[in-house]
Design a protein around this motif. Structure first.
Motif, PDB file in Angstrom:
ATOM      1  N   LEU A   1      10.567  15.413  24.694  1.00 25.47           N
ATOM      2  CA  LEU A   1       9.604  14.596  24.295  1.00 25.47           C
ATOM      3  C   LEU A   1       8.090  14.615  25.025  1.00 25.47           C
ATOM      4  O   LEU A   1       7.394  14.239  24.364  1.00 25.47           O
ATOM      5  N   ASP A   2       8.110  14.994  26.266  1.00 25.21           N
ATOM      6  CA  ASP A   2       6.867  14.990  27.106  1.00 25.21           C
ATOM      7  C   ASP A   2       7.225  16.192  28.159  1.00 25.21           C
ATOM      8  O   ASP A   2       8.287  16.281  28.438  1.00 25.21           O
ATOM      9  N   LEU A   3       5.980  17.007  28.404  1.00 23.02           N
ATOM     10  CA  LEU A   3       6.023  17.952  29.540  1.00 23.02           C
ATOM     11  C   LEU A   3       4.908  17.512  30.500  1.00 23.02           C
ATOM     12  O   LEU A   3       3.788  17.786  30.076  1.00 23.02           O
ATOM     13  N   PHE A   4       5.075  16.668  31.804  1.00 22.73           N
ATOM     14  CA  PHE A   4       4.102  16.496  32.645  1.00 22.73           C
ATOM     15  C   PHE A   4       3.842  17.575  33.660  1.00 22.73           C
ATOM     16  O   PHE A   4       4.844  17.939  34.025  1.00 22.73           O
ATOM     17  N   VAL A   5       2.744  17.742  33.891  1.00 25.19           N
ATOM     18  CA  VAL A   5       2.536  18.875  34.794  1.00 25.19           C
ATOM     19  C   VAL A   5       1.205  18.471  35.711  1.00 25.19           C
ATOM     20  O   VAL A   5       0.121  18.009  35.149  1.00 25.19           O
ATOM     21  N   THR A   6       1.309  18.920  36.924  1.00 23.13           N
ATOM     22  CA  THR A   6      -0.011  18.778  37.887  1.00 23.13           C
ATOM     23  C   THR A   6      -0.597  19.952  37.663  1.00 23.13           C
ATOM     24  O   THR A   6      -0.391  21.102  37.193  1.00 23.13           O
ATOM     25  N   GLU A   7      -1.870  19.795  38.204  1.00 24.65           N
ATOM     26  CA  GLU A   7      -2.786  21.096  38.002  1.00 24.65           C
ATOM     27  C   GLU A   7      -2.403  22.264  39.002  1.00 24.65           C
ATOM     28  O   GLU A   7      -2.423  23.415  38.247  1.00 24.65           O
ATOM     29  N   ALA A   8      -1.813  22.114  39.970  1.00 24.00           N
ATOM     30  CA  ALA A   8      -1.205  23.156  40.846  1.00 24.00           C
ATOM     31  C   ALA A   8      -0.005  23.673  40.150  1.00 24.00           C
ATOM     32  O   ALA A   8       0.133  24.876  40.101  1.00 24.00           O
ATOM     33  N   ALA A   9       0.942  23.032  39.763  1.00 27.52           N
ATOM     34  CA  ALA A   9       2.093  23.324  38.760  1.00 27.52           C
ATOM     35  C   ALA A   9       1.718  24.528  37.700  1.00 27.52           C
ATOM     36  O   ALA A   9       2.368  25.152  37.247  1.00 27.52           O
ATOM     37  N   ALA A  10       0.492  23.686  36.914  1.00 27.07           N
ATOM     38  CA  ALA A  10       0.173  24.443  35.805  1.00 27.07           C
ATOM     39  C   ALA A  10      -0.270  25.581  36.099  1.00 27.07           C
ATOM     40  O   ALA A  10      -0.096  26.771  35.340  1.00 27.07           O
ATOM     41  N   THR A  11      -0.894  25.928  37.340  1.00 29.20           N
ATOM     42  CA  THR A  11      -1.534  27.305  37.814  1.00 29.20           C
ATOM     43  C   THR A  11      -0.242  28.273  38.189  1.00 29.20           C
ATOM     44  O   THR A  11      -0.425  29.479  37.605  1.00 29.20           O
ATOM     45  N   ARG A  12       0.686  27.457  38.642  1.00 25.12           N
ATOM     46  CA  ARG A  12       1.731  28.337  38.913  1.00 25.12           C
ATOM     47  C   ARG A  12       2.598  28.835  37.725  1.00 25.12           C
ATOM     48  O   ARG A  12       3.430  29.672  37.746  1.00 25.12           O
TER      49      ARG A  12
END
Length: 269
Positions: free
Chosen positions: A50-61
């Motif tokens: 339903l949703d995918l939440f991600v921090t900036e650092a996790a998105a980079t990884r």
């Protein structure tokens, strides 16, 4: 970018509680591996994630993972570190969390199609053990996992993490009454084997006698108390893992690994 005060984050935070997961029919899958398996499940079962939440650092990884999510039609939302922490029950949040619809199936569905190997968690209350056994069941090619009686919620965040995404790979069902469950397992053509250290029959003998070649439902209990006596008595056989050295016992997840792999090997000849 969503903060911990966002309504969507507050809703996800409440899913850390079992009562709220039950009411909403939703759960959280945290970490890259669990999210990857959730996205894979979504491709064949649209509407699961339903949703995918991600921090900036996790998105980079995890840029490849984010691309997979977009390709699967999943909404990806960037969140602050504090928002990610609000959706985690760990000291070190991984910064990537999927909000998913509960993927539990009914017992009839889990036992359909002449199953050969099923893992049953009877009043298993340790989430680490439960998640590990779901992972083991997946690894040996079991047909289903059934959670029976007053047991840990299979969609508890700790269970989901310990399963490393395996709960998306095989049917997970529940049964409120373990005694009635044994009747249904027998009706599905499964031999029920209760694991207990006090059994006369050991796993080596069960293997040499051909018992493990039969379609089997292995019954595993709690770490502290094992299986209830009435469940052991109602099973087709009680089996212990032989200990040839001086160890006092094995923990429940280790014993489950030995039993499940022994059955898988026997059934595959």
């Amino acid at each position: 970018m969503l903060t911990e005060k966002s309504a969507r984050i507050a809703h996800a935070h409440r899913l850390l509680r079992r009562t709220r997961r039950t009411e909403a029919g939703e759960f959280l899958a945290e970490g890259a591996q669990a999210v990857r398996e959730a996205i894979g499940y979504q491709t064949e079962n649209p509407g699961t994630v339903l949703d995918l939440f991600v921090t900036e650092a996790a998105a980079t990884r995890n840029t490849g993972l984010i691309r997979l999510a977009f390709a699967a039609g999943i909404e990806v939302t960037q969140v602050t570190d504090r928002a990610a922490a609000a959706m985690s029950d760990t000291q070190a949040p991984q910064g990537i969390v999927a909000r998913c619809r509960t993927i539990e199936v009914d017992l009839a569905t889990a036992l359909a199609g002449s199953p050969k190997l099923v893992a049953v968690l009877v009043q298993t209350n340790d989430p680490g053990n439960a998640g590990t056994i779901i992972r083991l069941a997946d690894a040996v090619g079991a047909d289903a996992v059934v959670v029976a009686g007053d047991a840990v919620d299979p969609f508890n965040p700790k269970v989901v993490r310990a399963s490393t995404g395996s709960l998306f790979h095989l049917p997970i069902a529940r049964s409120d009454d373990p005694a009635t469950l044994l009747e249904k397992l027998a009706a599905a053509g499964l031999s029920t084997l209760a694991t207990t250290g006090g059994a006369e029959l050991d796993l080596d003998t069960a293997r040499s006698d051909g018992l493990l070649e039969l379609p089997t439902a292995w019954l595993f209990g709690s770490e502290a108390h094992g299986l209830p006596a009435e469940i052991i008595a109602a099973a087709d056989a009680a089996v212990r893992v032989p200990i040839h050295g001086r160890a006092e016992s094995l923990n429940m997840a280790t014993a489950a690994a030995v039993c499940l792999y022994a059955s898988a090997g026997a059934q595959r000849g």
